[in-house]
Design an enzyme around this catalytic site. Structure first.
Site, PDB file in Angstrom:
ATOM      1  CG  HIS A 199      57.425  46.421  40.077  1.00 48.80           C
ATOM      2  ND1 HIS A 199      56.095  46.565  39.728  1.00 48.80           N
ATOM      3  CD2 HIS A 199      57.762  47.586  40.701  1.00 48.80           C
ATOM      4  CE1 HIS A 199      55.660  47.749  40.127  1.00 48.80           C
ATOM      5  NE2 HIS A 199      56.643  48.385  40.714  1.00 48.80           N
ATOM      6  CB  CYS A 211      75.162  34.743  52.410  1.00 47.57           C
ATOM      7  SG  CYS A 211      75.259  34.049  50.762  1.00 47.57           S
ATOM      8  CB  ALA A 315      48.551  45.945  24.880  1.00 45.91           C
TER       9      ALA A 315
HETATM   10  P1  OAD Z   1      46.784  45.941  37.155  1.00 43.18           P
HETATM   11  O1  OAD Z   1      46.164  44.598  37.286  1.00 43.18           O
HETATM   12  O2  OAD Z   1      46.634  46.892  38.290  1.00 43.18           O
HETATM   13  O3  OAD Z   1      46.225  46.671  35.847  1.00 43.18           O
HETATM   14  C1  OAD Z   1      46.177  46.010  34.615  1.00 43.18           C
HETATM   15  C2  OAD Z   1      45.627  46.964  33.573  1.00 43.18           C
HETATM   16  O4  OAD Z   1      45.645  46.286  32.324  1.00 43.18           O
HETATM   17  C3  OAD Z   1      44.180  47.417  33.807  1.00 43.18           C
HETATM   18  O5  OAD Z   1      44.118  48.840  33.679  1.00 43.18           O
HETATM   19  C4  OAD Z   1      43.384  46.752  32.672  1.00 43.18           C
HETATM   20  O6  OAD Z   1      42.327  47.576  32.191  1.00 43.18           O
HETATM   21  C5  OAD Z   1      44.461  46.616  31.608  1.00 43.18           C
HETATM   22  N1  OAD Z   1      44.255  45.531  30.641  1.00 43.18           N
HETATM   23  C6  OAD Z   1      43.593  44.358  30.757  1.00 43.18           C
HETATM   24  N2  OAD Z   1      43.689  43.639  29.620  1.00 43.18           N
HETATM   25  C7  OAD Z   1      44.439  44.366  28.760  1.00 43.18           C
HETATM   26  C8  OAD Z   1      44.916  44.176  27.429  1.00 43.18           C
HETATM   27  N3  OAD Z   1      44.644  43.060  26.746  1.00 43.18           N
HETATM   28  N4  OAD Z   1      45.651  45.163  26.869  1.00 43.18           N
HETATM   29  C9  OAD Z   1      45.944  46.291  27.553  1.00 43.18           C
HETATM   30  N5  OAD Z   1      45.538  46.522  28.795  1.00 43.18           N
HETATM   31  C10 OAD Z   1      44.791  45.578  29.410  1.00 43.18           C
HETATM   32  O7  OAD Z   1      48.336  45.693  36.795  1.00 43.18           O
HETATM   33  P2  OAD Z   1      49.554  46.715  36.879  1.00 43.18           P
HETATM   34  O8  OAD Z   1      49.115  48.104  36.606  1.00 43.18           O
HETATM   35  O9  OAD Z   1      50.646  46.148  36.050  1.00 43.18           O
HETATM   36  O10 OAD Z   1      53.509  45.015  41.539  1.00 43.18           O
HETATM   37  O11 OAD Z   1      49.944  46.586  38.400  1.00 43.18           O
HETATM   38  C11 OAD Z   1      51.037  47.315  38.892  1.00 43.18           C
HETATM   39  C12 OAD Z   1      51.764  46.525  39.949  1.00 43.18           C
HETATM   40  O12 OAD Z   1      50.832  46.071  40.939  1.00 43.18           O
HETATM   41  C13 OAD Z   1      52.385  45.223  39.453  1.00 43.18           C
HETATM   42  O13 OAD Z   1      53.654  45.412  38.857  1.00 43.18           O
HETATM   43  C14 OAD Z   1      52.500  44.430  40.709  1.00 43.18           C
HETATM   44  C15 OAD Z   1      51.141  44.705  41.300  1.00 43.18           C
HETATM   45  O14 OAD Z   1      51.049  44.568  42.666  1.00 43.18           O
HETATM   46  C16 OAD Z   1      54.522  44.263  41.991  1.00 43.18           C
HETATM   47  O15 OAD Z   1      54.669  43.094  41.685  1.00 43.18           O
HETATM   48  C17 OAD Z   1      55.454  44.996  42.885  1.00 43.18           C
END
Ligand code: OAD
Length: 329
Positions: A199, A211, A315
């Protein structure tokens, strides 16, 4: 691995002096939860070091806030957790072709908010108001205020153990690919090599007007910007953040690299809700191509039932436990 968190005084256990009763009651209830084979280890913040049974292992213990005397964390590890870790450890040690996809959860322990969890960014803001080309065309100052705030937040954060382990793996294992949806640059700051930034990056900018004199994207580490939006040194027009917004396509070269990386033996999806496509499709694609797929996440997600193995934990704790075994076997 199951982690339970509670803050005292808990309405259910108002009498803190009866802490032993609290453990006993809680453990009895935990023991009966589906999926918990046995309570193998317990660690409780107010009595750090206190445990039940001499041979119980405490994995990845890190007090979330050592200064908070009211924080209480129970970490319960079922015996099968250790053999499940071994599945990943053995494959890594055998030099399996490995691909890892990370999401916001990997940076949570560094203090970066996730998008969809409690306190997540998309709980407080609407993505369409801040992360689309249309929003930028309408309110570029507001959009830059948001990205500038996130750049400041990341600049004040440090990579955590999860970033550290993954960075070591990118250097150690020749056949390992690391794809991240995160734009924070923390994998790179931990020393990871060859990160595929699905991303884009908070630390790149591009000319909004496209530009001809400017490259498509270039690095910029200014924190904070003196003017918002910052301007293109080539044409004087506004700059845009070098991230992929909703409604925009993924860089074709990045897409091709990621697609290629799904031809692997082991695929780990770590700290992502697996809700945003096309990144979310990579794990299933890898599985269809024969990879052994593993999810590492403290919470269930839409892919939990469709991977070969779920390691239920954060993680930073699970990767630390795997790395410990890789190094000490
Ligand atoms: P999310 O906020 O959707 O999901 C985060 C995940 O991390 C959840 O499943 C939580 O359970 C998990 N989580 C929380 N704490 C954690 C820890 N300590 N260790 C491991 N896991 C943990 O975030 P993403 O899946 O990254 O897009 O979201 C995907 C995309 O949506 C992002 O890249 C962004 C957003 O809109 C763009 O910027 C284009």
């Amino acid at each position: 691995m199951l982690t339970m968190r509670a803050w005292l005084p808990d309405p259910e256990f108002p009498d803190r002096s009866d802490i032993t009763g609290f453990y006993r009651d809680t453990l009895t209830r935990v023991d009966r939860l589906p999926g918990v084979e046995a309570v193998a280890a317990v660690n409780v913040r107010p009595c750090l070091g206190w445990g039940l049974g001499a041979d119980w292992d405490v994995e990845g213990w890190a007090p979330p806030d050592p200064d908070d005397p009211t924080f209480l964390e129970l970490r319960i590890i079922s015996p099968s957790y250790f053999s499940e870790l071994a599945i990943v450890v053995d494959r890594l040690r055998a030099g399996a072709r490995t691909t890892i996809l990370t999401g916001a959860g990997v940076s949570a322990a560094s203090g970066m908010p996730t998008f969809r969890g409690p306190g997540g960014l998309w709980k407080r803001h609407r993505p369409e108001a801040l992360a689309t080309p249309e929003a930028f065309a309408k309110v570029p100052v507001l959009v830059w205020e948001w990205y500038d705030w996130r750049r400041q937040l990341v600049a004040a954060c440090k990579p955590n153990r999860a970033h550290g382990v993954l960075a070591a793996w990118t250097r150690r294992y020749r056949d390992l690919r690391l794809i991240t949806q995160n734009v924070d640059g923390l994998h790179e700051r931990a020393g990871a090599d060859g990160v595929i930034r699905f991303h884009g990056s908070l630390w790149e900018v591009g000319c909004w007007g496209g530009c001809a004199a400017a490259p498509t994207r270039w690095p910029d580490h200014t924190v904070p910007f003196a003017t918002r939006p910052p301007t293109c040194s080539h044409c004087g027009g506004p700059l845009r953040p070098g991230v992929v917004w909703f409604g925009e396509g993924i860089d074709p070269a990045v897409l091709a690299q990621s697609d290629d990386a799904t031809s692997c033996d082991l695929f780990l999806t770590i700290g992502t809700s697996s809700l945003v496509y096309p990144a979310a499709g990579l794990v299933q694609q890898a599985r269809h191509r024969g990879a052994f797929t593993v999810e590492i996440n403290p919470d269930a997600t839409v892919v939990s039932d469709h991977v070969d193995l779920v390691l239920r934990g954060t993680a930073e704790a699970v990767l630390d436990a795997i790395e410990h075994r890789v190094e000490h076997r």
